[in-house]
Enzyme design. Structure first.
Site, short mmCIF file in Angstrom:
data_model
loop_
_atom_site.label_atom_id
_atom_site.label_comp_id
_atom_site.label_asym_id
_atom_site.label_seq_id
_atom_site.Cartn_x
_atom_site.Cartn_y
_atom_site.Cartn_z
N GLU A 67 38.99 35.46 34.16
CA GLU A 67 38.88 36.89 34.43
C GLU A 67 40.24 37.58 34.34
O GLU A 67 41.25 37.05 34.78
CB GLU A 67 38.30 37.06 35.84
CG GLU A 67 38.16 38.49 36.31
CD GLU A 67 37.51 38.57 37.67
OE1 GLU A 67 37.71 39.58 38.39
OE2 GLU A 67 36.78 37.61 38.06
N HIS B 4 31.98 43.70 40.31
CA HIS B 4 33.12 43.31 41.14
C HIS B 4 32.89 43.84 42.55
O HIS B 4 32.41 44.96 42.73
CB HIS B 4 34.40 43.90 40.55
CG HIS B 4 35.63 43.65 41.36
ND1 HIS B 4 36.11 44.55 42.28
CD2 HIS B 4 36.48 42.59 41.38
CE1 HIS B 4 37.21 44.06 42.84
NE2 HIS B 4 37.46 42.87 42.31
#
Length: 375
Positions: free
Chosen positions: A226, A302
């Site tokens: 990520e 997120h």
């Protein structure tokens, strides 16, 4: 029903470590009040004081408006129209950044009001639910040493997590250490635990270095890498994503459907991570997810802060066709652990249930809020 007041409340724990990437040390909580006694809550993961000013500042002129002024007197159930009205009102001084962050928290609170007014959980208002539980991954900062990683993973497995994401900390400075830390996590988790790595922008724009590390992550069986690069380094993202088989993810720094269209089309990422408290709220998260799905890209929201963002993300995950992961912040802070009365526990198989009470399905613990309130 009419909106009568809008609050933007800054929270901060007594001691803040500014040297770590832990946004759960402070917070901006939104409360929208109505003339029928229903109050909606939201949250913004940004610079609290800056967003507070944006919400509460007086209007300047027709296209430089106060978000509070935009909403007072409006029907809170008309959520999508109010999103457009807020966005149009902020065009003069920001179509991204804290402007969209502010809209995000207000949008969440409006959906909370709508759910409470209609007596339904938010996910029932968003579309056809695909799931009532989502597999959670524990999300924490990367420790400094492999030994500390081993201890941390073991503790999280004991808490029923079947996946763990480790991010920021020392990552991005030394490729050999990055690989050693990831190897320790995989070894500690074993075959039944997925490991994700968040590089925390650590490789800046160095695709060659990121490819080198990603190849080792592939060998280890890491689930994804990520944010290896700064948000606007689309060419580096594309080079990495096109070179390796490892899933490459990004998006927590991005906002709006338009911003994610550019990220998807230029960066070639395999998975996008809109933050419901930054990207434009629940309304925009679902538009982004629909876009990503049409491009063959997965969406994993997120979610790093309190139970408010967890709940909002769970409602989105419930209706997204590919809502397969729920980020679950495990930071040891009062905001992360105790701001909401409902704690959204991890079940024995590593899943977390979508709240079913009207609205978000979580309530603020007023004693905690007052103990942390600074503005």
């Amino acid at each position: 029903m009419k909106i009568t007041d809008v609050e933007a409340i800054v929270l901060r724990q007594a001691e803040v470590n500014e040297g770590i990437a832990d946004g759960s040390q402070d917070d901006l909580v939104i409360r929208i009040h109505t003339d029928e006694g229903i109050t909606g809550i939201g949250e913004v993961d940004s610079s609290p004081e800056l967003v507070q000013a944006l919400v509460q500042a007086p209007s300047s002129h027709a296209v430089a408006v106060s978000l509070r002024d935009v909403l007072i007197g409006e029907d809170p159930l008309d959520v999508e129209r109010l999103w457009q009205k807020m966005y149009r009102g902020l065009i003069y001084f920001g179509r991204r950044g804290i402007a969209i962050h502010a809209i995000s928290g207000l949008d969440i609170a409006l959906w909370d009001i709508k759910g409470k007014a209609l007596g339904k959980p938010i996910y029932e208002l968003l579309g056809t639910p695909h799931r009532d539980r989502v597999r959670a991954y524990a999300s924490m900062l990367m420790p400094d040493t492999p030994a500390e990683v081993t201890t941390a993973i073991a503790a999280l497995v004991d808490q029923n997590f079947t996946a763990v994401k480790l991010g920021w900390g020392p990552l991005g400075k030394d490729p050999e250490l990055d690989v050693a830390l990831a190897a320790a996590a995989k070894a500690a988790g074993g075959d039944g635990v997925e490991i994700m790595i968040d590089a925390g922008l650590g490789y800046v724009a160095d695709a060659k270095k990121a490819i080198e590390v990603a190849r080792e992550y592939e060998r280890l069986g890491i689930y994804w890498l990520e944010e290896p690069f700064e948000p606007d380094e689309y060419e580096a993202y594309a080079e990495l994503a096109d070179t390796v088989d490892l899933r490459i993810t990004a998006g927590e720094q991005d906002a709006t459907w338009w911003g994610f269209r550019e990220l998807i089309d230029r960066a070639h990422v395999d998975l996008v991570q809109p933050d419901v408290t930054r990207c434009g709220g629940i309304t925009e998260t679902l538009r982004i997810a629909e876009l990503a799905y049409s491009r063959g890209v997965a969406t994993v929201p997120h979610a790093w802060k309190s139970g408010i963002i967890k709940a909002a993300s769970l409602h989105c995950n419930a209706v997204m066709p590919d809502g397969i992961w729920q980020e679950y912040c495990v930071a040891d802070t009062p905001i992360a652990k105790t701001l909401t009365v409902q704690r959204l526990p991890i079940e024995a198989d590593g899943y977390v249930a979508v709240p079913t009470a009207p609205g978000l399905g979580v309530d603020i613990d007023e004693n905690v809020l007052e103990s942390l309130r600074v503005g």
